[in-house]
Design a protein around this motif. Structure first.
Motif, short mmCIF file in Angstrom:
data_model
loop_
_atom_site.label_atom_id
_atom_site.label_comp_id
_atom_site.label_asym_id
_atom_site.label_seq_id
_atom_site.Cartn_x
_atom_site.Cartn_y
_atom_site.Cartn_z
N PRO A 121 -14.36 11.13 -51.72
CA PRO A 121 -13.28 11.82 -52.44
C PRO A 121 -12.21 10.81 -52.85
CG PRO A 121 -13.87 13.02 -50.45
CD PRO A 121 -14.59 11.71 -50.38
N GLY A 122 -11.55 11.09 -53.94
CA GLY A 122 -10.55 10.16 -54.46
C GLY A 122 -10.97 9.55 -55.78
N TYR A 123 -12.28 9.59 -56.05
CA TYR A 123 -12.79 9.15 -57.35
C TYR A 123 -13.17 10.38 -58.17
CZ TYR A 123 -13.10 4.60 -55.10
OH TYR A 123 -12.79 3.43 -54.45
N VAL A 124 -13.16 10.25 -59.49
CA VAL A 124 -13.52 11.38 -60.34
C VAL A 124 -14.97 11.75 -60.10
CG1 VAL A 124 -11.79 10.77 -62.09
CG2 VAL A 124 -14.13 9.89 -62.31
N GLN A 125 -15.32 12.99 -60.40
CA GLN A 125 -16.65 13.48 -60.06
C GLN A 125 -17.76 12.70 -60.74
OE1 GLN A 125 -16.38 17.61 -61.38
NE2 GLN A 125 -17.47 17.12 -63.27
N GLU A 126 -17.54 12.25 -61.96
CA GLU A 126 -18.58 11.48 -62.66
C GLU A 126 -18.88 10.16 -61.93
OE1 GLU A 126 -16.94 14.38 -65.53
OE2 GLU A 126 -16.04 12.97 -64.10
N VAL A 127 -17.83 9.51 -61.44
CA VAL A 127 -18.03 8.27 -60.68
C VAL A 127 -18.80 8.55 -59.40
CG1 VAL A 127 -16.77 6.58 -59.25
CG2 VAL A 127 -16.10 6.96 -61.62
N ARG A 128 -18.43 9.62 -58.70
CA ARG A 128 -19.09 9.95 -57.43
C ARG A 128 -20.58 10.28 -57.64
NH1 ARG A 128 -15.66 14.34 -54.42
NH2 ARG A 128 -16.88 13.56 -52.62
N ILE A 129 -20.86 11.02 -58.70
CA ILE A 129 -22.25 11.39 -58.97
C ILE A 129 -23.05 10.17 -59.43
CG2 ILE A 129 -23.74 12.78 -60.47
CD1 ILE A 129 -21.50 14.93 -60.36
N ALA A 130 -22.43 9.30 -60.23
CA ALA A 130 -23.11 8.07 -60.65
C ALA A 130 -23.41 7.19 -59.44
CB ALA A 130 -22.26 7.31 -61.66
N ALA A 131 -22.50 7.15 -58.48
CA ALA A 131 -22.72 6.37 -57.26
C ALA A 131 -23.88 6.95 -56.45
CB ALA A 131 -21.46 6.33 -56.42
N MET A 132 -23.94 8.27 -56.36
CA MET A 132 -25.06 8.92 -55.66
C MET A 132 -26.39 8.58 -56.34
SD MET A 132 -24.26 12.79 -54.42
CE MET A 132 -22.95 13.25 -55.53
N THR A 133 -26.40 8.66 -57.66
CA THR A 133 -27.62 8.40 -58.42
C THR A 133 -28.05 6.94 -58.27
OG1 THR A 133 -27.06 10.14 -60.00
CG2 THR A 133 -28.66 8.50 -60.72
N GLY A 134 -27.08 6.03 -58.32
CA GLY A 134 -27.39 4.62 -58.15
C GLY A 134 -27.94 4.33 -56.77
N TRP A 135 -27.34 4.95 -55.75
CA TRP A 135 -27.78 4.78 -54.37
C TRP A 135 -29.20 5.33 -54.21
CZ3 TRP A 135 -24.15 6.71 -49.85
CH2 TRP A 135 -24.54 6.11 -48.65
N GLU A 136 -29.44 6.47 -54.81
CA GLU A 136 -30.77 7.10 -54.76
C GLU A 136 -31.84 6.16 -55.34
OE1 GLU A 136 -32.61 11.41 -56.06
OE2 GLU A 136 -31.19 10.42 -57.42
N GLY A 137 -31.53 5.53 -56.46
CA GLY A 137 -32.49 4.63 -57.09
C GLY A 137 -32.66 3.32 -56.36
N ALA A 138 -31.58 2.86 -55.71
CA ALA A 138 -31.63 1.55 -55.07
C ALA A 138 -32.23 1.60 -53.67
CB ALA A 138 -30.22 0.96 -54.99
N ALA A 139 -31.88 2.64 -52.90
CA ALA A 139 -32.31 2.68 -51.49
C ALA A 139 -32.47 4.12 -51.03
CB ALA A 139 -31.29 1.94 -50.62
N PRO A 140 -33.47 4.84 -51.56
CA PRO A 140 -33.63 6.25 -51.20
C PRO A 140 -33.95 6.47 -49.73
CG PRO A 140 -35.53 5.47 -52.44
CD PRO A 140 -34.49 4.40 -52.52
#
Length: 212
Positions: A121-140
């Motif tokens: 929390p503290g970042y806009v929702q688009e940033v948070r979701i992009a971070a989740m997606t990046g994490w998912e692709g990098a190290a599921p």
């Protein structure tokens, strides 16, 4: 549209026209051109994209160039994009968003802790979701990723909650079934749908995995 089409065509022959189009007075053309350079697949475009990130005034064009730089996977792209995460934006954290999306194109497991920081929390929702997606692709398979997804369904932001539930179902972990089943009783109908889809996906996966 012409710039995007050139990107789809690709090859060295389109590079001069695209590089010239980055000087257009219309930011929409520059943004399309930055995206096209990533799709064209020429590593030689990396230097042009870096200059665009560093000098462009329109933040959506900067973000497009960051995404394309990640898509090209050019040498040094990871370190360059990580540095952009420190930049603040005038509008909706677009520079940081573009950097995260570009980093997500790299599929680099070493970036897991970087993505983890921006799901908070503290970042806009688009940033948070992009971070989740990046994490998912990098190290599921990262245990910290699963733990984060289990926490986020109680987040105050609805879009973040839904994205986390959807990604949790895709992990196909039996230990997450109780949480997904509990979420089927949530008052938000979209949460119920996403949780049910996750359960169905797990069962389908488990059934396929059990076949000899």
């Amino acid at each position: 549209e012409a710039a995007l089409d050139l990107g789809r065509i690709g090859g060295s022959a389109v590079q001069p026209a695209l590089s010239k189009a980055l000087g257009s007075p219309d930011a929409r053309v520059r943004r399309a051109t930055a995206l096209a350079l990533g799709h064209a697949g020429e590593a030689s475009a990396a230097d042009t994209l870096r200059r665009t990130v560093e000098t462009e005034k329109a933040e959506d064009v900067v973000a497009a160039a960051e995404i394309s730089l990640g898509r090209l996977r050019a040498p040094g792209a990871k370190d360059f994009l990580v540095r952009q995460l420190r930049r603040e934006s005038r509008w909706w954290d677009s520079v940081r968003l573009g950097a995260l999306m570009g980093l997500g194109k790299l599929g680099d497991p070493s970036l897991a802790s970087t993505f983890a920081k921006y799901t908070a929390p503290g970042y806009v929702q688009e940033v948070r979701i992009a971070a989740m997606t990046g994490w998912e692709g990098a190290a599921p398979e990262d245990p910290a990723f699963a733990a984060d997804l289990r926490r986020l369904p109680s987040d105050r932001n609805r879009s973040v909650r839904l994205a986390a539930i959807q990604k949790l179902g895709k992990l196909h972990r039996a230990e997450d079934l109780p949480l997904l089943e509990a979420l089927q009783k949530d008052p938000d109908p979209s949460v119920v749908v996403f949780a049910t889809d996750g359960i169905d996906e797990y069962r389908s996966f488990a059934k396929t995995a059990a076949k000899p």
